[in-house]
Design an enzyme around this catalytic site. Structure first.
Site, PDB file in Angstrom:
ATOM      1  CD  GLU A 128      -2.619  -0.724   2.365  1.00  7.60           C
ATOM      2  OE1 GLU A 128      -3.828  -0.873   2.367  1.00  7.60           O
ATOM      3  OE2 GLU A 128      -2.944  -0.435   3.633  1.00  7.60           O
ATOM      4  CB  CYS A 141       2.894   8.018   3.141  1.00  6.50           C
ATOM      5  SG  CYS A 141       3.776   6.641   4.299  1.00  6.50           S
ATOM      6  CB  CYS A 148       7.302  -5.483   8.545  1.00  8.09           C
ATOM      7  SG  CYS A 148       9.006  -3.879   9.765  1.00  8.09           S
ATOM      8  CB  CYS A 152       6.005  -1.898  16.188  1.00 12.04           C
ATOM      9  SG  CYS A 152       8.539  -1.425  15.539  1.00 12.04           S
ATOM     10  CB  CYS A 155       2.880  -1.061  13.702  1.00  6.87           C
ATOM     11  SG  CYS A 155       2.934  -1.005  11.520  1.00  6.87           S
ATOM     12  CB  SER A 266      10.008   4.810  14.091  1.00 10.08           C
ATOM     13  OG  SER A 266       8.652   4.073  14.701  1.00 10.08           O
ATOM     14  CB  CYS A 386       1.171   7.331  11.499  1.00  7.07           C
ATOM     15  SG  CYS A 386       2.840   6.978  11.755  1.00  7.07           S
TER      16      CYS A 386
END
Length: 426
Positions: A128, A141, A148, A152, A155, A266, A386
């Protein structure tokens, strides 16, 4: 009301939803010139018989047509001979990736779901990309990986296992598709009613803050960002390109010296024990090592500050004591703090801090000299904010799994894993 356009379906007669007909790569497609460095582009034209003395000129011509004009058709390159255009078309492609879904938020934020070839992943993959229009600028973005590895805990992307790295072609393609869809190339029209900056470039800023950890795909990210900042092509200023990392300490100096873009960290916590939970890479590279690497970032100055991203989690990291410790931690680092109200996603274990508490936190760090605007959530209604990005197929698989488990619990059965979903595009 959010709008979704499923671009795999037939469009209604008379409805225009794109500035120009997209050229889409097909399975087993020819190699793409998109995402090649100038050196690689030179090797490509040499391979089809362009004389050595013409290579520099031909590379310059192609670079202009691809990145300044946004062409996907070699036949439109009018200062290239017809015979060479045919050779280029026989050997290479400039096709865009398959655009599966475009979603438009009530606030004008746009999210695109793109599908790329498997390239070793076993099936086509999806990522995305998000466009955020604001007064005076438009921010894109973009993603660096499919999934990933960092998990986290706040997230959504971290709930999708890493499938593979994106290539420089696939990273640059996200910029090209966005510019196509927004009409940000010469000879292209912006879609009627689109929310975009009133003047200047529609995509003025690029942030590597989408899916994945950019510093775990360093070489491809580096190649793509150097193409994006090339002054004779896409020509984005390095001051308007920001790479966000969760803290891959050994690669931070390398990013500064070899890419030279802006850096975002981050961060999200001011104590190792909490950051170990929120951002597990902290167990490998704790706060002291991370902040030492930030202090040594090449080119760091008051004119080139590091952005520290800090998601506001209710009762977790949002106290005034946390704000005071944050200011203490960043002492001596030219920095700004980006406070991000937590954006919820299905199954997330956190709540967003109360707005009053966010303002107390922001007031303290602002008075300490750090520019810390509170980022108003954008695109929440289309899961474009985010921490919310995830490929649609993975999102749907999770949704179906949760529905199945709920049904089994209701029936008094032991939940079991559903059978694997069909490959994307099947």
């Amino acid at each position: 009301m959010a709008v979704s356009l499923d671009l795999t379906q037939t469009r209604p007669a008379g409805r225009t939803i794109t500035a120009r007909p997209p050229v889409v790569a097909s399975a087993g497609a020819k190699p793409s010139l998109l995402g090649m460095s100038r050196r690689e582009l030179a090797e490509a034209v040499l391979s089809i018989g362009v004389p050595d003395k013409q290579v520099r000129m031909r590379v310059s011509q192609l670079w202009h047509w691809i990145y300044v004009r946004g062409f996907t058709d070699f036949d439109r390159m009018t200062n290239v001979s017809k015979e060479l255009r045919q050779r280029l078309d026989d050997a290479f492609t400039l096709a865009r990736p398959e655009l599966v879904l475009e979603q438009i938020s009530v606030d004008g934020t746009r999210k695109w779901l793109m599908r790329f070839p498997s390239r070793g992943a076993g099936k086509p993959v999806e990522i995305e990309t998000v466009y955020i229009p604001e007064e005076g600028r438009g921010t894109l973005c973009i993603s660096s990986q499919v999934g990933c590895t960092l998990t986290c805990s706040f997230c959504h992307t971290g709930t999708q296992k890493l499938v593979r790295n994106l290539t420089s072609e696939e990273i640059i393609a996200q910029i090209m598709v966005a510019r196509d869809r927004l009409g940000d190339f010469p000879e292209a029209d912006t879609p009627q009613g689109a929310i975009v900056p009133g003047e200047g470039r529609l995509i003025s800023n690029v942030v590597m803050m989408g899916m994945g950890e950019p510093l775990y795909n360093f070489e491809e990210v580096k190649k793509a960002l150097l193409i994006a900042s090339d002054g004779e092509g896409l020509s984005l200023s390095k001051r308007r390109i920001t790479l966000s990392t969760s803290g891959v300490v050994p690669m931070i100096e390398k990013a500064g010296s070899e890419i030279g873009c802006m850096l975002a960290i981050s961060l999200h916590a001011v104590r190792d024990e909490l950051r170990n939970e929120l951002v597990p890479i902290n167990k490998k590279y704790p706060l002291k090592e991370l902040l030492d690497a930030c202090r040594a970032y090449p080119g760091l100055s008051n004119a080139k500050r590091i952005t520290f991203e800090y998601v506001m989690l209710k009762g977790v990291n949002d106290s005034l004591a946390d704000a005071k410790e944050l200011v203490k931690l960043l002492k001596g680092i030219p920095a700004k703090i980006n406070l991000i109200p937590f954006n919820p996603w299905p199954g997330s274990p956190y709540d967003c801090s109360d707005w009053e508490q966010i303002e107390i936190f922001a007031d303290y760090v602002n008075r300490a000299g750090y520019a810390s605007p509170i980022r108003t959530p954008r695109g929440r209604d289309i899961f474009a904010a985010c921490g919310q990005l995830k490929s649609e197929s993975e999102r749907l698989k999770r949704s179906e799994r949760e529905k199945l488990e709920a049904a089994q619990v209701t029936a008094g059965e032991q939940p079991v894993e559903p059978s694997p979903a069909a490959p994307a595009g099947s």
